[in-house]
Design an enzyme around this catalytic site. Structure first.
Site, PDB file in Angstrom:
ATOM      1  N   LYS A  13       0.837  -1.211   0.000  1.00 20.37           N
ATOM      2  CA  LYS A  13       0.000   0.000   0.000  1.00 20.37           C
ATOM      3  C   LYS A  13       0.877   1.269   0.000  1.00 20.37           C
ATOM      4  O   LYS A  13       0.664   2.178  -0.787  1.00 20.37           O
ATOM      5  CB  LYS A  13      -0.935   0.013   1.221  1.00 20.37           C
ATOM      6  CG  LYS A  13      -1.820  -1.229   1.324  1.00 20.37           C
ATOM      7  CD  LYS A  13      -2.746  -1.177   2.528  1.00 20.37           C
ATOM      8  CE  LYS A  13      -2.039  -1.214   3.872  1.00 20.37           C
ATOM      9  NZ  LYS A  13      -1.325  -2.482   4.159  1.00 20.37           N
ATOM     10  N   ARG A  56      -9.788   0.011   8.852  1.00 19.88           N
ATOM     11  CA  ARG A  56      -9.231  -1.292   9.187  1.00 19.88           C
ATOM     12  C   ARG A  56     -10.190  -2.129  10.025  1.00 19.88           C
ATOM     13  O   ARG A  56      -9.864  -3.239  10.409  1.00 19.88           O
ATOM     14  CB  ARG A  56      -8.003  -1.038  10.053  1.00 19.88           C
ATOM     15  CG  ARG A  56      -6.686  -1.391   9.423  1.00 19.88           C
ATOM     16  CD  ARG A  56      -5.665  -0.972  10.445  1.00 19.88           C
ATOM     17  NE  ARG A  56      -4.449  -1.658  10.292  1.00 19.88           N
ATOM     18  CZ  ARG A  56      -3.419  -1.190   9.597  1.00 19.88           C
ATOM     19  NH1 ARG A  56      -3.499  -0.051   8.957  1.00 19.88           N
ATOM     20  NH2 ARG A  56      -2.319  -1.880   9.557  1.00 19.88           N
ATOM     21  N   ARG A  90      11.800  -5.592   4.988  1.00 23.81           N
ATOM     22  CA  ARG A  90      11.547  -4.165   4.733  1.00 23.81           C
ATOM     23  C   ARG A  90      12.501  -3.265   5.527  1.00 23.81           C
ATOM     24  O   ARG A  90      12.784  -3.487   6.697  1.00 23.81           O
ATOM     25  CB  ARG A  90      10.118  -3.796   5.115  1.00 23.81           C
ATOM     26  CG  ARG A  90       9.888  -2.276   5.029  1.00 23.81           C
ATOM     27  CD  ARG A  90       8.451  -1.887   5.074  1.00 23.81           C
ATOM     28  NE  ARG A  90       7.769  -2.405   6.236  1.00 23.81           N
ATOM     29  CZ  ARG A  90       6.451  -2.376   6.390  1.00 23.81           C
ATOM     30  NH1 ARG A  90       5.694  -1.860   5.442  1.00 23.81           N
ATOM     31  NH2 ARG A  90       5.894  -2.861   7.468  1.00 23.81           N
ATOM     32  N   ARG A 109      11.386  -1.344  10.880  1.00 20.94           N
ATOM     33  CA  ARG A 109      10.287  -0.978  11.777  1.00 20.94           C
ATOM     34  C   ARG A 109      10.229  -1.958  12.944  1.00 20.94           C
ATOM     35  O   ARG A 109      10.471  -3.142  12.769  1.00 20.94           O
ATOM     36  CB  ARG A 109       8.953  -0.992  11.004  1.00 20.94           C
ATOM     37  CG  ARG A 109       8.565   0.393  10.525  1.00 20.94           C
ATOM     38  CD  ARG A 109       7.419   0.400   9.581  1.00 20.94           C
ATOM     39  NE  ARG A 109       6.229  -0.323  10.024  1.00 20.94           N
ATOM     40  CZ  ARG A 109       5.099  -0.376   9.315  1.00 20.94           C
ATOM     41  NH1 ARG A 109       5.020   0.239   8.148  1.00 20.94           N
ATOM     42  NH2 ARG A 109       4.052  -1.035   9.757  1.00 20.94           N
ATOM     43  N   ARG A 113       0.087  -9.252  13.510  1.00 19.03           N
ATOM     44  CA  ARG A 113      -0.554  -8.287  12.601  1.00 19.03           C
ATOM     45  C   ARG A 113      -1.383  -9.018  11.549  1.00 19.03           C
ATOM     46  O   ARG A 113      -2.470  -8.569  11.194  1.00 19.03           O
ATOM     47  CB  ARG A 113       0.508  -7.405  11.936  1.00 19.03           C
ATOM     48  CG  ARG A 113       1.110  -6.390  12.913  1.00 19.03           C
ATOM     49  CD  ARG A 113       2.413  -5.833  12.419  1.00 19.03           C
ATOM     50  NE  ARG A 113       2.302  -5.104  11.180  1.00 19.03           N
ATOM     51  CZ  ARG A 113       3.324  -4.918  10.335  1.00 19.03           C
ATOM     52  NH1 ARG A 113       4.517  -5.422  10.595  1.00 19.03           N
ATOM     53  NH2 ARG A 113       3.141  -4.228   9.231  1.00 19.03           N
TER      54      ARG A 113
END
Ligand code: AP5
Length: 216
Positions: free
Chosen positions: A16, A91, A127, A159, A170
Site C-alpha cells: 500500500k 481497518r 523491509r 520498523r 498483525r
C-alpha cells in the site's frame, strides 16, 4: 471535505505504502496514511504517541475512536479536488462506517491489493524504511545496499513491528478484524481487486489505470 476518496486496501506488507507514493506523484492525490501519522506521533513523543506506542509495537490495532478522530480532522480540514488516497484506513467495520459519515456526498472507491501470505512474510521481514522521508525499501533490492536513503541520505531502519512474532500477530488481526471490511465495500460497488504479488511497476500500472478511470 470535497473530492473523491480512494482507499488503498490490503494486508500488512501488501504494498500500500509503496504504491501510494507513486500515485501521489502521478495524480497529485492527498495521501493520508494512518500508520505514518501514528509513527510520527510516537517519534515526536506527543500525548497521542505515548498512548499508542505500546499498542503499535505489539502489532495491535489502535482504538477506533483515536484513528477516526485523526481521519475526521485531516479530511474535514481539506478540500482536495484531486481526491484523497487513504492507506491503512479503514481497518475495522466500525471505521468503515465512520468513513461513510465523514465522506458524506463524496464517493468512496476501494482498490484491494491481493498478495499471498507467504510473499507477505518475506516482504515484511526484509523491509527497511527511511525514518526521515518515509521512502520504503527492501533488502532484496539493490537500492538499499548502501544502508542510506537514496532520497535524503538518512540511515535506513527496520520498523519495530516488522519482527517475526509481531508480523504473525498483525496478520492474525488483519484476518479477523480487517478482512471483513472487504464485504462492507464489495457489496456496495466501486470495489476493485489488483494482483499485488507482481513486480512493483506492474502493480502500479494496474492501480494507476483504475485510479485514472475513477478520476474520469
Ligand atoms: P501501517 O503502517 O498501516 O501498517 P500495515 O497496514 O501493516 O501496512 P504496512 O505498512 O506494513 O505495509 P504496506 O502495505 O504499506 O507495504 P509496503 O509498501 O511498506 O500500520 C502500522 C500500525 O499502526 C498498525 O499495526 C496499527 O497498530 C496502527 N494503525 C495504523 N492504521 C490503523 C487503523 N486504521 N486502525 C487501527 N490501528 C492502525 O511494502 C512492504 C515491503 O514489501 C517493502 O519492503 C516494499 O519494498 C516491498 N514491496 C512492496 N511492493 C512490492 C512488490 N510489488 N514486489 C516486491 N516487493 C514489494
Amino acid at each position: 471535505m470535497k473530492g473523491k476518496v480512494i482507499i488503498l486496501f490490503g494486508s500488512p506488507g501488501a504494498g500500500k505504502g509503496t504504491q501510494a507514493r507513486r500515485l501521489v506523484q502521478e495524480f497529485g492525490l492527498k495521501h493520508i496514511s494512518t500508520g505514518e501519522i501514528l509513527r510520527a506521533e510516537v517519534r515526536d513523543g506527543s500525548e497521542l504517541g505515548k498512548k499508542v506506542q505500546e499498542i503499535m509495537e505489539a502489532g495491535e490495532l489502535v482504538p477506533d475512536e483515536l484513528v477516526n478522530e485523526i481521519i475526521r480532522k485531516r479530511m474535514n480540514d481539506s478540500h482536495c479536488e484531486s481526491g484523497f488516497l487513504l492507506d491503512g484506513y479503514p481497518r475495522t467495520v466500525q471505521q468503515a462506517e465512520e468513513l461513510r459519515a465523514i465522506a458524506g456526498e463524496s464517493p468512496v472507491f476501494v482498490i484491494n491489493l491481493l498478495v499471498d501470505e507467504k510473499v507477505i512474510l518475506d516482504r515484511l521481514s526484509g523491509r527497511l524504511s527511511c525514518p526521515q522521508c518515509g521512502k520504503i525499501y527492501n533488502v532484496a533490492s539493490s537500492a538499499s545496499a548502501g544502508g542510506a536513503c537514496e532520497n535524503c541520505g538518512a540511515q535506513l531502519v527496520q520498523r519495530r513491528d516488522d519482527r517475526g512474532e509481531i508480523i504473525a500477530e498483525r496478520l492474525r488481526i488483519y484476518r479477523e478484524q480487517t478482512r471483513p471490511v472487504i464485504n462492507f465495500y464489495s457489496s456496495r460497488g466501486n470495489y476493485f481487486v489488483v494482483d499485488g504479488s507482481r513486480e512493483v511497476g506492474e502493480v502500479f500500472q494496474s492501480v494507476a489505470r483504475i485510479v485514472g478511470e475513477i478520476r474520469g
